[in-house]
Scaffold this active site. Structure first.
Site, PDB file in Angstrom:
ATOM      1  N   GLU A  22      -6.914  -7.882  -0.665  1.00  0.00           N
ATOM      2  CA  GLU A  22      -7.481  -7.729   0.682  1.00  0.00           C
ATOM      3  C   GLU A  22      -8.964  -7.385   0.594  1.00  0.00           C
ATOM      4  O   GLU A  22      -9.329  -6.229   0.409  1.00  0.00           O
ATOM      5  CB  GLU A  22      -6.750  -6.659   1.498  1.00  0.00           C
ATOM      6  CG  GLU A  22      -5.350  -7.056   1.907  1.00  0.00           C
ATOM      7  CD  GLU A  22      -4.758  -6.096   2.927  1.00  0.00           C
ATOM      8  OE1 GLU A  22      -5.512  -5.262   3.485  1.00  0.00           O
ATOM      9  OE2 GLU A  22      -3.542  -6.172   3.163  1.00  0.00           O
ATOM     10  N   GLU A  50       0.825  -1.220   0.000  1.00  0.00           N
ATOM     11  CA  GLU A  50       0.000   0.000   0.000  1.00  0.00           C
ATOM     12  C   GLU A  50       0.854   1.264   0.000  1.00  0.00           C
ATOM     13  O   GLU A  50       0.529   2.251   0.670  1.00  0.00           O
ATOM     14  CB  GLU A  50      -0.960   0.003   1.190  1.00  0.00           C
ATOM     15  CG  GLU A  50      -2.007  -1.099   1.131  1.00  0.00           C
ATOM     16  CD  GLU A  50      -3.088  -0.939   2.179  1.00  0.00           C
ATOM     17  OE1 GLU A  50      -2.840  -0.260   3.185  1.00  0.00           O
ATOM     18  OE2 GLU A  50      -4.182  -1.484   1.985  1.00  0.00           O
TER      19      GLU A  50
END
Length: 727
Positions: free
Chosen positions: A253, A182
């Site tokens: 995710e 991320e």
């Protein structure tokens, strides 16, 4: 970045994969991963090996497989594997190789998210704190010291996996690897150096020649051949897609819940909502969905990040104890079966999107052979809809997707739950309620002469402790003016809690919370006319785990003053020498281990309320049976607990939610931690809880009556939305 050569590598990623004795070729293109010449639509689930025990791994993986998963995904946890530079630990529940081999033994694939920055609500985002002391270092940017250590650890893990032949290219189960995590959330903070770091990280990873594709999650500028993937709760709506037509659409995710903090309520995400967004992602050409978490597990010891509770993603399909949380586990399993029944057509068919109404669509996949599959979507959150599709009429519940593997018959609706619901209960098995059961030891606050080192200012907490303890003592000597009356102490802290002692007597404490980065302690104190010893215990409940410039964060005391007569201030921040001591005496002596109990004198439990900073110890026999075990700490307040020398994590029962309830009272004790008899329990109580209310509980689940639950009566979701995107 040598773009052309790396693109060629990405387009020609072809490796050998051996599963169940069969050599299979693995490639990818713009539609999916391809294994053995066949396109694969893969369901994956995150299970983190350090958050469970080796004894639990076979059962967790078996339940994931039974639930319809093809892949187990895990981070790699740098700080536990390299606690000191060049010193490695892969033992116990850190045995990554054993975990991957168990995945392989059960016939599943693995996705290895090396990072090595992981966030994951894990202490310091997975970084070992010794990185902080590397001269000239700046984390996660085009910084030579950081890149050196990041590459060293990444290479260490890749080499370890290769030595055990665990990559698909060697016949192992690992079909995907991840570098970074991320990063786009913070990339802009580093400007050009952030962009060049992304290029470097991708090139470094590909250069390690694992023989399997690399991914970067939430990284739209992931360089070829690295695949950019999506994280979040609704990637079917938010994902803009891969950044190249040669890359497949993947979701690393799919949050099955959200992490919980001390003082915060659980976040409940319904089975129907997960199924809806998963099916929508598949309808929009998604080929890989990973549930984060499928089993969250337990943050043993001091591994959780700031304020994060010990139970991690307990609302996942497999709860903290590894028990099936129904109907979530079963509903997703039924969806997996329905989608896999038509996965060949979904991956090989020509997609078309038909309007069935103002808020209704059909995603249709048609093969040349005539095989057809469809997903009928109703985006109306309030009303059912009757739609006509291929000369048939279908009733679509509100906010639902119906799966038609043959474009005719509905085999699954995301809004209709046929799985029996389950209820989890705890039963007090052993009550440790007798005062004769417990012995205690009181910590003594140090005075200035007991310090380990001194400084002429207030030191930053994390750099002083090096993450060896949650606790840092600040001590100073102060003599008030003769005119000082009604003195109060004022402390501004950027830690998580603080306790003040004056001349060895506890004066009071205060704490912050997850959403406020500082707090103030203001309490009246009694001062002698001569020199007074002021000791302030600064407390952290985990280190930060995210954000840019993590190495620059400040924690600990920022300002200390004594106020006299309601208006005259004596600043102790400047012009005073401060003494420091890291940790508590009980920690130094490791009195939570049986072999060290005799290193100090324990006394019988007192009937009066215990003092702050008290250690308690008792023993108990293991409960009969094989149900999971938990320590019920509902009468305690804040601290840490150990069973037979192994920490079961921090507790903070007294930090209540908005409804006045604790965030967690039951603390998982894995059966492998227990002996048949005489199990030692040691509890460090920081504030003053009552150990006579502690019990050893067993956990079980029971199923309710089978029923169909439509979307409008589905499990109510917590109205508190996640305030940030997590790793």
């Amino acid at each position: 970045m040598e773009g052309t050569s790396l693109v060629m590598v990405g387009m020609l990623v072809m490796v050998m994969f051996v599963c169940k004795g069969n050599a299979e070729e693995v490639t990818y293109d713009g539609r999916s991963l391809i294994i053995g010449g066949q396109r694969k639509l893969l369901f994956s689930g995150s299970i983190h090996y350090p958050r469970s025990t080796p004894e639990m791994w076979p059962s967790l993986i078996a339940k994931a497989k039974e639930g319809g998963l093809d892949v187990i995904q895990t981070y790699v946890f740098w700080n536990v594997h390299e606690p000191q530079p060049g010193q490695y630990d892969f033992s116990g529940n850190y045995d990554l190789v054993m975990f991957i081999k168990e995945i392989q033994a059960q016939g599943l694939y693995a996705c290895l998210r090396i990072g090595p920055y992981i966030e994951s609500e894990w202490n310091y985002g997975g970084f070992p704190f010794w990185l902080h002391d590397i001269p000239g270092i700046s984390y996660r940017t085009d910084n030579e010291p950081f890149k050196l250590y990041m590459q060293n650890f990444t290479t260490k893990i890749v080499t370890l996996m290769k030595s055990e032949k665990l990559y698909a290219s060697q016949g192992g189960p690992i079909i995907l690897s991840q570098i970074e995590n991320e990063y786009q959330n913070i990339e802009a903070a580093f400007g050009n150096e952030g962009r060049s770091y992304v290029q470097w990280a991708a090139k470094m990873a590909v250069g390690l020649q694992t023989g399997v594709p690399w991914i970067m999650c939430k990284q739209t500028d992931a360089p070829d051949p690295v695949i950019n993937t999506c994280n979040g709760m609704n990637c079917g709506e938010t994902f803009t897609g891969p950044n190249s037509p040669t890359k497949p659409s993947m979701w690393t995710e799919n949050w099955t819940s959200f992490y919980q903090v001390f003082g915060g309520p659980p976040y409940i995400r319904s089975a129907e909502d997960i199924a809806f967004h998963t099916s929508l992602f598949i309808a929009k050409n998604g080929c890989y969905v990973n549930y984060y978490m499928y089993h969250g597990g337990t943050n043993f010891g001091r591994t959780s990040s700031a304020y994060v509770i010990t139970g991690y993603y307990d609302q996942a399909p497999l709860d903290e104890y590894g028990l099936q949380r129904q109907p979530k586990w079963g509903h997703l399993r039924e969806m997996h079966l329905a989608i896999k029944a038509c996965s060949k057509t979904l991956l090989a068919g020509q997609q078309s999107i038909l309007s069935l109404g103002p808020l209704q669509q059909a995603y249709v996949f048609q093969e040349v052979s005539g095989d057809c599959a469809a997903l009928l979507v109703n985006n109306d959150t309030r009303n059912s809809a009757t739609v006509d599709f291929q000369n048939s009429s279908y009733q679509l519940p509100p906010r639902s997707i119906s799966i038609l593997p043959d474009c005719l018959n509905v085999t699954f609706s995301t809004a209709k739950v046929t799985t029996e619901s389950s209820t989890r209960t705890s039963r007090s098995n052993i009550a440790l309620s007798s005062s004769e059961t417990w012995e205690m030891y009181n910590e003594i606050s140090p005075n200035f002469l007991d310090n380990s080192f001194e400084a002429d200012d207030l030191l930053e907490h994390m750099n002083a402790t090096k993450d060896k303890s949650d606790y840092l003592w600040y001590t100073v000597r102060f003599q008030p003016d003769s005119s000082c009356s009604e003195p109060t102490i004022h402390v501004l802290s950027y830690a998580h809690a603080a306790h003040a002692f004056v001349n060895g007597i506890y004066a009071g404490g205060a704490h912050g919370n997850h959403d406020v980065k500082n707090f103030t302690l203001e309490i009246p104190v009694k001062l002698d006319s001569e020199t007074n010893n002021i000791s302030i215990l600064s407390v952290m409940a985990g280190l930060p785990d995210s954000g840019a410039f993590l190495e620059r964060r400040f924690a600990g005391l920022r300002d200390v003053l004594i106020r006299c007569n309601g208006e005259d201030d004596y600043s102790l921040t400047a012009n005073y020498t401060w003494g420091y001591k890291v940790g508590l005496t009980g920690e130094d002596l490791q009195i939570y281990k049986e072999e060290n109990l005799g290193d100090l004198v324990w006394s019988g439990h007192e009937t009066s309320p215990p003092q702050p900073l008290t250690w308690f110890k008792a023993s108990f026999d293991a409960p009969d049976g094989d149900d999971p075990v938990a320590l019920n700490l509902s009468t305690m307040r804040k601290g840490e607990a150990w069973i037979n020398g192994q920490s079961i994590g921090r507790y903070w029962v007294s930090l209540l939610t908005a409804t006045g309830t604790p965030s967690q009272t039951l603390y998982h004790v894995p059966r492998s931690f227990l002996k048949p008899t005489e199990n030692l329990v040691v509890v460090l109580e920081e504030i003053g809880g009552d150990p006579l209310g502690i019990s050893v509980d067993t956990i079980s689940i029971s199923s309710g009556k089978s029923k169909i639950v439509d979307s409008h009566t589905r499990e109510v979701q917590n109205i508190i939305r996640p305030e940030r995107m997590r790793a």
